[in-house]
Design an enzyme around this catalytic site. Structure first.
Site, short mmCIF file in Angstrom:
data_model
loop_
_atom_site.label_atom_id
_atom_site.label_comp_id
_atom_site.label_asym_id
_atom_site.label_seq_id
_atom_site.Cartn_x
_atom_site.Cartn_y
_atom_site.Cartn_z
CG HIS A 92 -4.83 5.05 4.47
ND1 HIS A 92 -4.33 4.51 3.31
CD2 HIS A 92 -3.78 5.59 5.13
CE1 HIS A 92 -3.01 4.72 3.27
NE2 HIS A 92 -2.65 5.37 4.37
CB CYS A 137 -3.03 0.89 -2.57
SG CYS A 137 -3.08 2.67 -2.88
CG ASN A 138 -9.47 1.03 -3.01
OD1 ASN A 138 -10.37 0.36 -3.47
ND2 ASN A 138 -9.12 0.97 -1.72
CG ASP A 152 -1.83 1.25 1.26
OD1 ASP A 152 -2.37 1.61 0.20
OD2 ASP A 152 -1.97 1.88 2.33
CB CYS A 172 -9.23 4.98 0.63
SG CYS A 172 -7.60 5.34 1.33
N GLY A 178 -3.07 9.51 -3.19
CA GLY A 178 -4.38 9.90 -3.75
C GLY A 178 -4.48 11.30 -4.27
N1 DGL Z 1 -4.73 3.39 0.85
C1 DGL Z 1 -4.80 3.94 -0.46
C2 DGL Z 1 -6.08 3.55 -1.16
O1 DGL Z 1 -6.63 2.50 -0.90
C3 DGL Z 1 -4.42 5.35 -0.76
C4 DGL Z 1 -4.20 6.37 0.26
C5 DGL Z 1 -3.29 7.44 -0.28
O2 DGL Z 1 -2.09 7.19 -0.27
O3 DGL Z 1 -3.79 8.49 -0.71
O4 DGL Z 1 -6.55 4.24 -2.03
#
Ligand code: DGL
Length: 271
Positions: free
Chosen positions: A192, A77-78, A14, A190, A47
């Site tokens: 997170h 990580c999306n 991620d 996301c 993001g």
């Molecule tokens: N955890 C990440 C996601 O699933 C992205 C968070 C980021 O780095 O902006 O999109």
């Protein structure tokens, strides 16, 4: 030992701590497998970067995991999945390669009609999400909600909680005006965000069901490992019972950061 061996670990990646929420589900669903988690916290958040920058960072992270001889890669990580997975899959054809995407399908399949999709600005601006809107927009009202800064606040761990609470309150109260009907689902698009699912649930109310898509990802991972002959059977380590190992690596390679990763893996955001 060949580079891709049944005994090797699964690599999970991620932009930062978010993928640890995914890892918690994957380690539970595949208890006989070992895992290596790599978080690119030195470059988080992804993001709010350009898609080409996220592609470059993701490619470097996947190469890093491959140097550790992982037998499969999961992009937890999306944002990185949306920006990089289709291209990377063409490069890495020798091992199972999976990514997480907003669980809009799961929400629609369970009959939800008014679905909030919370994700990073980049995820919501890319084709993968636009295809979801096109595909599911006739079955449900889909309300995208970009959450700039939220992943960055979550990167701080539980220390960021007071700021996270007030950020979410502000964001959701202004977004509320654009929902035509009361929500019945929220997709945490996301990785997170599941760490703060309690706070999101508190703000949205108990009638709103939250979706992450993690179980589907875990089932898919298991299936792909089995298809490649890479699924580790119970007690497969020389006949002895195997204790799962979970190793953490971070581009922000400090003792404090790695301690935060382990803490989030063990306890999430709870005390
Ligand atoms: N955890 C990440 C996601 O699933 C992205 C968070 C980021 O780095 O902006 O999109």
């Amino acid at each position: 030992m060949s580079l891709v061996d049944q005994q090797n670990a699964i690599g999970v990646f991620d932009s930062g701590v978010g993928g640890i929420s995914t890892l918690r589900t994957l380690t539970r669903m595949l208890p006989h497998e070992d895992f290596i988690f790599y978080g690119d916290s030195a470059n988080a958040p992804y993001g709010e970067k350009s898609a080409s920058r996220v592609y470059d960072l993701t490619r470097a992270a996947v190469d890093h995991l491959r140097e550790h001889h992982v037998k499969a890669v999961v992009i937890a990580c999306n944002t990185a999945t949306s920006a990089a997975k289709p291209e990377l899959m063409k490069l890495y054809t020798d091992l199972p390669f999976l990514g997480i995407e907003p669980a809009t399908k799961q929400a629609v399949d369970s009959g939800k009609k008014n679905i909030l999709v919370m994700a990073t600005p980049l995820t919501l601006s890319l084709d993968k999400f636009h295809q979801q809107e096109e595909r599911f927009g006739s079955s449900a009202n889909i309300y995208p909600l970009p959450c700039p800064r939220l992943a960055e606040l979550i990167e701080k761990g539980p220390a960021g909680l007071p700021e996270i609470r007030s950020y979410l309150k502000g964001l959701l109260s202004s977004a509320r005006k654009s929902w035509k009907q009361p929500l019945d689902a929220a997709v945490l698009g996301c990785t997170h965000y599941p760490f703060i699912s309690d706070i999101i649930a508190e703000q949205l109310g108990s009638s709103v069901e939250l979706f992450t898509g993690y179980e589907g990802l875990g089932r898919n991972l298991k299936r792909q490992l089995a298809n490649h002959g890479l699924l580790r059977a119970a007690g497969s380590s020389h006949g002895a019972s195997h204790t799962q190992s979970v190793e953490f690596m971070s581009s922000k390679n400090t003792a404090d950061e790695l301690a935060l990763y382990r803490r989030l893996f063990e306890y999430g955001f709870s005390d």
